[in-house]
Design a protein around this motif. Structure first.
Motif, PDB file in Angstrom:
ATOM      1  N   ALA A 181       0.928  -1.143  -0.049  1.00 48.33           N
ATOM      2  CA  ALA A 181      -0.132  -0.074  -0.093  1.00 48.33           C
ATOM      3  C   ALA A 181       0.852   1.336  -0.128  1.00 48.33           C
ATOM      4  O   ALA A 181       0.352   2.206  -0.408  1.00 48.33           O
ATOM      5  CB  ALA A 181      -0.821  -0.100   1.387  1.00 48.33           C
ATOM      6  N   ASN A 233      -2.009   1.573   9.336  1.00 47.38           N
ATOM      7  CA  ASN A 233      -2.798   0.354   8.663  1.00 47.38           C
ATOM      8  C   ASN A 233      -4.323   0.485   9.255  1.00 47.38           C
ATOM      9  O   ASN A 233      -5.113  -0.205   8.807  1.00 47.38           O
ATOM     10  CB  ASN A 233      -2.115  -1.082   9.155  1.00 47.38           C
ATOM     11  N   SER A 274      -6.368  -2.372  13.032  1.00 47.26           N
ATOM     12  CA  SER A 274      -5.495  -3.090  12.424  1.00 47.26           C
ATOM     13  C   SER A 274      -5.034  -4.005  13.650  1.00 47.26           C
ATOM     14  O   SER A 274      -4.837  -5.263  13.408  1.00 47.26           O
ATOM     15  CB  SER A 274      -4.587  -2.638  11.788  1.00 47.26           C
ATOM     16  N   TYR A 309     -10.889  -7.105   2.937  1.00 47.67           N
ATOM     17  CA  TYR A 309     -10.721  -6.437   1.495  1.00 47.67           C
ATOM     18  C   TYR A 309     -11.420  -4.987   1.357  1.00 47.67           C
ATOM     19  O   TYR A 309     -12.397  -4.823   1.920  1.00 47.67           O
ATOM     20  CB  TYR A 309     -11.379  -7.177   0.541  1.00 47.67           C
ATOM     21  N   TYR A 346      -7.379  -3.539  -2.038  1.00 45.38           N
ATOM     22  CA  TYR A 346      -6.188  -3.868  -1.114  1.00 45.38           C
ATOM     23  C   TYR A 346      -6.868  -5.182   0.002  1.00 45.38           C
ATOM     24  O   TYR A 346      -8.194  -5.193   0.061  1.00 45.38           O
ATOM     25  CB  TYR A 346      -5.789  -2.858  -0.258  1.00 45.38           C
ATOM     26  N   GLU A 347      -6.033  -6.019   0.209  1.00 44.56           N
ATOM     27  CA  GLU A 347      -5.994  -7.306   1.088  1.00 44.56           C
ATOM     28  C   GLU A 347      -5.439  -6.957   2.427  1.00 44.56           C
ATOM     29  O   GLU A 347      -4.279  -6.724   2.559  1.00 44.56           O
ATOM     30  CB  GLU A 347      -5.926  -8.470   0.445  1.00 44.56           C
ATOM     31  N   TRP A 348      -6.138  -7.153   3.485  1.00 39.97           N
ATOM     32  CA  TRP A 348      -5.416  -7.196   4.876  1.00 39.97           C
ATOM     33  C   TRP A 348      -5.190  -8.726   5.106  1.00 39.97           C
ATOM     34  O   TRP A 348      -5.819  -9.463   5.457  1.00 39.97           O
ATOM     35  CB  TRP A 348      -6.317  -6.786   5.907  1.00 39.97           C
ATOM     36  N   TRP A 356      -1.296  -4.205   4.749  1.00 38.09           N
ATOM     37  CA  TRP A 356      -2.045  -4.229   3.544  1.00 38.09           C
ATOM     38  C   TRP A 356      -1.313  -4.574   2.096  1.00 38.09           C
ATOM     39  O   TRP A 356      -0.236  -3.901   2.052  1.00 38.09           O
ATOM     40  CB  TRP A 356      -2.484  -2.974   3.234  1.00 38.09           C
ATOM     41  N   SER A 404      -4.809  -6.815  -3.416  1.00 32.80           N
ATOM     42  CA  SER A 404      -5.070  -7.933  -3.553  1.00 32.80           C
ATOM     43  C   SER A 404      -4.825  -8.939  -4.319  1.00 32.80           C
ATOM     44  O   SER A 404      -4.404 -10.251  -3.943  1.00 32.80           O
ATOM     45  CB  SER A 404      -6.738  -7.906  -3.483  1.00 32.80           C
TER      46      SER A 404
END
Length: 466
Positions: A279, A408, A424, A432, A442-444, A449, A452
């Motif tokens: 990110a 985050n 976070s 997502y 984006y994916e956590w 991050w 995705s």
């Protein structure tokens, strides 16, 4: 109103009949060497229809001119409806025809499918075609030579084919010898001396067809009906059926790696210098300067890219695949523009964010617009503390206190203050979220991050579907 059509169907059978008798010869002379040495003469064959104009031309406009011999002529003596061979008159036979793509530049056929057609063949009408063959000779020896060559072919018939079109179900027929008349002369002969003619009568069972209906099939670019596989996945059902039918080709070219950044895709040998997809990478680029692989050359080895139809499928760790259509970037042949099918991308679990920011470098009125209701940011650094010493004025929290948030986290303006909507720390479940400014999802991962589905895909984890 009946539309005109003419396909030369009877004429083609007459041409085949002509070819049967076009190679016969007679022998002149009876010595091995010398002035009377034997020589072979090819006997011509002509279609001799009953026409006064044609007769005048053949006789050179003279009543005393006689046709030269030896000679064979034939004409249609009968054309009768063949009731015993009649079948269902309203039957329609449908056949699917698929062509291979033809490259006019190289004059070769490619491995991909070209045009597709459906041919509807209407039941033809049966007829018996009668043909009479006259063999004109000047003496009995010529007649016996020709008849000996001709009669051995028909025991009792000879098969002919009017066309080489494999979907023409009326092209085959047989020429059957019905009768032989040895001579046209009578006894007593009288004062005249006419040319001796032997007559052979043949029959051909033929079919006369009405025009077939040819329908060109288009390419299905969008599915609008309910067409699903056993798992309810319409994309997978269409993809699998296309491969089984041979209408599409799925390949992973030469085990190349794939770099997917934003909506661009690049094919590379060894992506050692590429954006990491994090990110924090606010200006990612899909260009790997050391790679000069051009997509048109890569794709050209397998077929033709069809814009809006050809796909790239990216395998994911959970067994699913990201599917999107591709076109070559008009400004750079090294790149494909990737249009992801939103139904195959991971579904967002969080509301979208407006931007990814560093709260220590920017804030409302300081590089960012004034706060508005629902405004959301993803933070790359921690901000504020309970001692009011870190960035005390940029972000207002509860009761006028500075906002205290960790890297985050996602924050949102509720109309009066900034509040944390995603914490976070301690969150381990996958989440997502989409940046609506860039369109990037984006994916956590539980610790950070990442983009995705963007990043580097080794060979074997992606597939090109043409």
């Amino acid at each position: 109103m009946q539309q005109f059509f003419y396909d030369e169907q009877i004429r083609r059978f007459l041409l085949q009949f002509t070819r049967i008798f076009s190679g016969f010869q007679v022998e002149y002379g009876n010595e091995t060497n010398g002035p009377n040495a034997a020589a072979l003469l090819r006997v011509p064959i002509r279609y001799g229809d009953a026409s006064r104009n044609a007769q005048v031309i053949l006789q050179e406009n003279s009543a005393s001119s006689m046709p030269s011999t030896p000679l064979m002529t034939f004409y249609i003596s009968a054309l009768n409806y063949d009731r015993p061979r009649m079948q269902e008159p309203y039957h329609v036979s449908k056949i699917a025809v698929r062509q291979r793509t033809y490259d006019e530049a190289t004059e070769t056929y490619e491995t991909t499918q070209g045009n597709a057609f459906t041919v509807e063949r209407i039941m033809p009408v049966p007829y018996q075609l009668g043909i009479t063959l006259d063999i004109w000779t000047s003496n009995t020896n010529q007649k016996m030579q020709l008849l000996e060559q001709v009669l051995t072919l028909f025991n009792p018939s000879l098969e002919v084919q009017s066309t080489d079109n494999y979907i023409d179900w009326t092209s085959l027929s047989v020429v059957e010898l019905e009768s032989v008349q040895w001579t046209s002369r009578s006894i007593p002969m009288g004062a005249e001396n006419p040319i001796d003619i032997a007559t052979l009568k043949f029959t051909l069972p033929i079919w006369i067809s009405p025009p077939a209906k040819v329908k060109k099939l288009g390419v299905v670019e969008r599915v609008i009906s309910s067409m699903y596989d056993a798992k309810g996945d319409v994309n997978e059902a269409v993809y699998t059926n296309d491969l089984l039918l041979g209408t599409r080709v799925a390949v992973s070219p030469w085990n190349y790696k794939l770099v997917v950044i934003e909506n661009k895709i690049q094919c590379v040998y060894d992506p050692t210098i590429v954006p990491d997809g994090s990110a924090a990478d606010l200006t990612p680029t899909a260009i790997v300067e050391g790679s000069m692989l051009m997509w048109p050359e890569v794709i050209g080895a397998y077929g033709v890219l069809r814009p809006g139809i050809s796909q790239i499928r990216l395998d994911q760790e959970d067994g699913t695949a990201i599917v999107g259509t591709v076109v070559v970037d008009p400004t750079d042949d090294r790149l494909l523009i990737y249009d992801v099918d939103p139904d195959t991308a991971p579904q967002n679990t969080l509301d979208p964010i407006d931007a990814i920011i560093d709260p220590l470098l920017s804030g409302p009125g300081n590089g960012l617009p004034a706060p508005s209701l629902g405004q959301r940011y993803l933070l790359t650094e921690s901000t504020g503390d309970y001692n009011n010493t870190a960035n005390p004025t940029a972000w207002n929290g509860t009761n006028g206190q500075p906002l205290v948030a960790s890297a985050n986290d996602i924050i949102e303006w509720n109309g009066t203050r900034w509040r944390i909507v995603f914490v976070s720390q301690g969150e381990t479940a996958a989440q997502y979220v989409t940046n609506i400014t860039t369109g990037t999802q984006y994916e956590w991962t539980g610790t950070s991050w990442i983009k995705s589905y963007q990043g580097v895909y080794p060979g074997g984890t992606w597939m090109l579907v043409l």
